[in-house]
Every structure is written in structure tokens, then in C-alpha cells.
Design a protein around this motif. Structure first.
Motif, PDB file in Angstrom:
ATOM      1  N   UNK A 182       0.871  -1.318  -0.080  1.00 52.61           N
ATOM      2  CA  UNK A 182      -0.089   0.116  -0.115  1.00 52.61           C
ATOM      3  C   UNK A 182       0.714   1.248  -0.050  1.00 52.61           C
ATOM      4  N   UNK A 183       0.577   2.349  -0.589  1.00 54.27           N
ATOM      5  CA  UNK A 183       1.361   3.612  -0.653  1.00 54.27           C
ATOM      6  C   UNK A 183       1.223   4.442   0.757  1.00 54.27           C
ATOM      7  N   UNK A 184      -0.200   4.061   1.213  1.00 47.09           N
ATOM      8  CA  UNK A 184      -0.419   5.054   2.350  1.00 47.09           C
ATOM      9  C   UNK A 184      -1.219   3.645   3.473  1.00 47.09           C
ATOM     10  N   UNK A 185      -1.394   4.136   4.742  1.00 41.78           N
ATOM     11  CA  UNK A 185      -1.607   3.297   5.720  1.00 41.78           C
ATOM     12  C   UNK A 185      -2.930   3.795   6.621  1.00 41.78           C
ATOM     13  N   UNK A 186      -3.822   4.163   6.114  1.00 40.12           N
ATOM     14  CA  UNK A 186      -5.062   4.589   6.790  1.00 40.12           C
ATOM     15  C   UNK A 186      -5.460   3.498   7.962  1.00 40.12           C
ATOM     16  N   UNK A 187      -6.159   3.884   9.117  1.00 41.57           N
ATOM     17  CA  UNK A 187      -6.496   3.293  10.102  1.00 41.57           C
ATOM     18  C   UNK A 187      -7.138   1.729   9.712  1.00 41.57           C
ATOM     19  N   UNK A 188      -8.056   1.908   8.484  1.00 43.07           N
ATOM     20  CA  UNK A 188      -8.881   0.821   8.259  1.00 43.07           C
ATOM     21  C   UNK A 188      -7.747  -0.303   7.791  1.00 43.07           C
ATOM     22  N   UNK A 189      -7.078   0.060   7.042  1.00 42.23           N
ATOM     23  CA  UNK A 189      -5.898  -0.554   6.392  1.00 42.23           C
ATOM     24  C   UNK A 189      -5.085  -1.304   7.728  1.00 42.23           C
ATOM     25  N   UNK A 190      -4.522  -0.519   8.616  1.00 41.00           N
ATOM     26  CA  UNK A 190      -3.918  -1.084   9.556  1.00 41.00           C
ATOM     27  C   UNK A 190      -4.594  -2.204  10.066  1.00 41.00           C
ATOM     28  N   UNK A 191      -6.068  -1.994  10.223  1.00 40.14           N
ATOM     29  CA  UNK A 191      -6.713  -2.854  11.165  1.00 40.14           C
ATOM     30  C   UNK A 191      -6.687  -4.237  10.482  1.00 40.14           C
ATOM     31  N   UNK A 192      -6.906  -4.056   9.051  1.00 42.44           N
ATOM     32  CA  UNK A 192      -6.946  -5.279   8.063  1.00 42.44           C
ATOM     33  C   UNK A 192      -5.684  -6.070   8.317  1.00 42.44           C
ATOM     34  N   UNK A 193      -4.531  -5.426   8.162  1.00 47.64           N
ATOM     35  CA  UNK A 193      -3.223  -6.203   8.123  1.00 47.64           C
ATOM     36  C   UNK A 193      -3.140  -6.978   9.450  1.00 47.64           C
ATOM     37  N   UNK A 194      -3.586  -6.562  10.569  1.00 47.03           N
ATOM     38  CA  UNK A 194      -3.611  -7.471  11.844  1.00 47.03           C
ATOM     39  C   UNK A 194      -4.264  -8.700  11.846  1.00 47.03           C
ATOM     40  N   UNK A 195      -5.281  -8.937  10.943  1.00 46.25           N
ATOM     41  CA  UNK A 195      -5.960 -10.145  11.053  1.00 46.25           C
ATOM     42  C   UNK A 195      -5.400 -10.874   9.732  1.00 46.25           C
TER      43      UNK A 195
END
Length: 466
Positions: A182-195
Motif C-alpha cells: 500500500x502507498x498509504x496506511x489509513x486506520x482501516x488498512x492497519x486493522x486489516x493487516x492485523x487479521x
């Protein structure tokens, strides 16, 4: 460091060298060794830094060790243009291997895609919508995927695909390698990476939402009606080999395309209302140099990969600050220099401030030009309609042109049956509805009833006759 020091297979290395690459980019240098070991990767890097090769090269090498007929790798991407770009790169990197691929996206007939899947492929490059369609039709099975790649994850979020992405992830096997870019890391994307990721190797070669250093950025303040004139002046008075021009809307893209065409500038247009074939024809002509200018909406912000693209114009400032990063990232690719020029009118000043805050850089302003901004009064914003709990008056429903309308106590509109209107009423005996009829011989009203002839009522004493 050279590519030949990354433990890449000879057949893949030969293809990479033929493409003209000898030294890996920072993200390729850091990601490829870990990917070859089968580790999960969370990569955050700007567009134009070589992410595609960073996940394609190790994936091709991993799949080359087996000769299977099942789908073994899935690359999920947000747009058709980006899917096509990835597929083109795959064909170049895998041309000396026996790895096969198929590309899946909407907006085109499904049958050719079905045929490609049935013939057997190792890798599928897909957009979420069409992929889910084929899965629901039981034409694609992703239960045995070995390598899952999610590219441009933040763009998935921007385009409203996050729910579809989660549905697809739920169908994947638990045991797999996941490469997440990803080029940027919004909050929703960070949450997705955790799972999604298991003990990932985190690779961040540049700060999130930053812009590439080899892109020269400039900003022109100009009144909205003069944007097209300023653009034409710059295009005609500078040696511009190729220019990608971004507009905010499809209508703006069409209007600007017609204006440039009338000025004898060869131009192509791509946006969401164009057919896939029309978009591909325009993009191919632009890549070959048959047309000098390509006008596009943000649908193309991450789907164009042209190393020699010299100029990017922000004809309209994007409402999403991160879109600016992705737009100008179309130039300055593969180590080349690029130029980004933005036009801003009085109503776009706040958007410029948002962009500069995001990229942590003040974009240099070009003050001396033929069309300086003269209007200093922003367009008044429309006030939102005020909501009221008061019941609406009868006058808001009834109109002079509709004399048969009335409003009940609860505020709902109903119809009053007039002399020339049809009416249904319930037969008391049969429980049926029968049409209102007018007696042709007299002005008195009659009702159709087989059981009883029509009788004229006689008014009782003390009551008014009808």
C-alpha cells in the motif's frame, strides 16, 4: 546491489535483465529476499518505486518449483488498468518459465475469462467485483491459494471495495503467504493487516503519503475559466513529449479533451463511462506516443505505468489529498525525473493546504504567468436544507393544476374522485370492486349490479336531496 545477488532463478533473471533492470529499487532489494523465504510482508511505498516486481518476481519463482493445474496465487488489485499493468509485467518476467496467468475484471464479456481459467492457470490477477461473481458461479476456486497478494490496499478502501476484499479473504485458506502493499496506511488498512498477516516483515522505504524526490512540483493560481487557456499555453510553449492530465469529473475530462482537440493537440480520454476497449486503445496510443496528451479522471491514477512520462497536470485539485500523491506518482518512475504542475482556483485553496499538510511540503508557486488569478471571492457554499418537525401544510401538496389532490390529517396525499375520474367501490354482497359508471341518459349516477336494478333514491323529509 545487483539483481543477480538476490538468489533469483536464472530464467527469471534473464527476463529481468532483458527488461533493462540491473539494480533493484529499495523496496525490491528489501522485499524479494524475505518473499523468497515464504514470509508475510507488509510493504509501504509510494507509487513508482517498483512494488510490482517486488511481489511478482518471488511469486513466479516460488510457483515455478511445481507444475500444478490449480490456481496457486491470487493478486487482488482495485482497478482494471492496474490489473492489466500487472499482467503485462507478469508476462515479461515469466516468459522463460511455464507459469501461466489469467486476468479477471469487469466491464468486458465474461466468456473469454472463463475459457482462460478452464485451460488452467497458476496466477490470477483480478479486481474484487468480477472475481466474486466468478466465485459465486463456482467457476473459480481459491481454497488452495499458496500466495495471496493485495496490491494498492488503500485504493481498495477509497473505492469502497474493503467489504468485498474481506469476503474474498474469508474464502482463502488459513495457511498461505500474504504480500500486502500500500502507498498509504489509513486506520482501516492497519486493522486489516492485523487479521491478515502472520508475523510480517515490515518494509517502509519512504514515509507514508510522501512524494518522490525526483518529481519537480509547481503550483499555478488561476481563475477557473482560464485553466484551459493556461494549460494550452504551457503545452504549446514547452517541449512536452507526454502529459497526463487529471480532472475531477468525467464531464470536465470530456470538455477539456474537445478543447485540446480543437487546438490541434492529439489527445485521448479515459474515465469510468468509457468502455474498457476504448480506454485500452487510448492508453495504448499514449504509451506508443501516437497521442501526446491523455486526459483522465482518478480511475487512471494508479493504472498507468510509463517510465518515460514527463509531465503530470492536476487540472483540478483532487478532493482527497492522498489522490495527489498517486496522481503525480505516474511520473518520475524507475529513477527518471518528472514534473508535476497543478492549477488551483479560489475554491481550491483549502484542498491545496490539505495536500501540503499531508506531504509535509509547501509546493512552489509560479507567480509570473499569463493568466493570474483575479477572483478573490470564493463561491458561496450551498446551505443544507433545514429539517423541521412541523407538519407540512396542505398547500405544499395541493396545486392549482391538480384540483383532485387533498391531504389527510397524517400529511399523506390522497385523491378525490371527480366527475370524470374512475372509482372503485366494494359490492356489499360479493365483496368485489366494480367500476364507477355514469348513466348516459341522465346526469344521475348509477352503479353496476347484476343482482339489483338501479333505483333512484327519494330524499326523506327533513333531509336534503342529492
Amino acid at each position: 546491489m545487483k539483481f543477480n545477488t538476490l538468489d533469483i532463478n536464472e530464467s527469471i533473471l534473464k527476463a529481468v535483465e532483458e527488461k533493462g533492470y540491473s539494480e533493484p529499487t529499495p523496496i525490491q532489494e528489501k522485499a524479494i529476499p524475505h518473499a523468497l523465504l515464504g514470509k508475510d510482508i507488509l510493504g509501504c511505498a509510494q507509487t513508482g518505486t517498483g512494488k510490482t516486481a517486488a511481489f511478482l518476481i518471488p511469486t513466479i519463482q516460488r510457483l515455478k518449483k511445481h507444475d500444478a493445474t490449480k490456481i496457486r496465487s491470487l493478486i487482488l488489485t482495485p482497478t482494471r488498468e492496474l490489473a492489466i499493468q500487472i499482467e503485462e509485467n507478469f508476462v515479461e518476467y515469466a516468459k522463460y518459465t511455464n507459469i501461466k496467468s489469467a486476468i479477471i475484471f469487469g466491464g468486458v464479456p465474461q466468456k473469454p475469462q472463463e475459457k482462460a481459467i478452464r485451460q488452467g492457470v497458476d496466477i490470477v490477477v483480478a479486481t474484487p467485483g468480477r472475481l466474486l461473481d466468478l466465485i459465486n458461479q463456482k467457476l473459480i476456486d481459491i481454497k488452495e491459494i499458496e500466495v495471496f497478494i493485495l496490491d494498492e490496499a488503500d485504493r481498495m478502501l477509497d473505492m469502497g471495495f474493503l467489504f468485498d476484499v474481506k469476503k474474498i479473504i474469508a474464502l482463502l485458506p488459513t495457511k498461505k503467504q500474504t504480500l500486502f502493499f500500500s502507498a498509504t496506511m489509513p486506520k482501516e488498512i492497519k486493522e486489516l493487516t492485523k487479521t491478515l498477516l502472520h508475523e510480517p516483515v515490515i518494509i517502509e522505504v519512504t514515509p507514508p503519503s510522501s512524494t518522490v524526490d525526483n518529481i519537480t512540483q509547481s503550483l499555478y493560481y488561476v481563475d477557473k475559466p482560464n485553466k484551459k487557456n493556461l494549460l494550452l499555453d504551457i503545452l504549446k510553449n514547452n517541449k512536452i513529449d507526454s502529459a497526463l492530465i487529471f480532472t475531477r469529473t468525467k464531464n470536465n475530462a470530456n470538455r477539456l479533451g474537445k478543447f485540446l482537440d480543437a487546438a490541434h493537440i492529439k489527445v485521448g480520454i479515459i474515465h469510468g463511462n468509457k468502455t474498457q476497449s476504448a480506454r485500452q486503445i487510448a492508453l495504448t496510443k499514449f504509451k506508443k506516443g501516437d497521442i501526446k496528451v491523455l486526459v483522465a479522471t482518478d480511475i487512471a491514477a494508479r493504472g498507468i505505468d510509463i517510465n518515460e512520462l514527463s509531465y503530470v497536470f492536476n487540472y483540478d485539485i483532487p478532493t482527497d489529498a492522498e489522490a495527489y500523491v498517486h496522481r503525480i506518482g505516474r511520473t518520475g518512475r524507475a529513477g527518471n525525473n518528472g514534473i508535476s504542475i497543478s492549477f488551483a482556483d479560489i475554491d481550491e485553496l483549502d484542498l491545496v493546504k490539505s495536500i501540503q499538510k499531508l506531504i509535509r511540503l509547501e509546493i512552489p508557486v509560479v507567480k509570473e504567468h499569463k493568466f493570474p488569478m483575479l477572483n478573490t471571492i470564493p463561491t458561496p457554499k450551498k446551505k443544507p436544507k433545514s429539517s423541521s418537525n412541523k407538519p407540512k401544510s396542505t398547500k405544499s401538496y395541493a396545486s392549482k393544476s391538480n384540483k383532485d389532490s387533498k391531504v389527510s390529517k397524517d400529511g399523506k396525499q390522497s385523491k378525490v374522485v371527480g366527475e370524470n375520474k374512475k372509482k372503485n367501490f366494494k359490492d356489499s354482497k360479493k365483496g368485489e370492486y366494480k367500476p364507477y359508471q355514469k348513466n348516459a341518459k341522465s346526469s344521475s349516477k348509477s352503479y353496476s349490479n347484476k343482482s339489483k336494478p338501479t333505483q333512484q333514491r327519494t330524499p326523506k323529509q327533513g333531509t336534503r336531496g342529492r
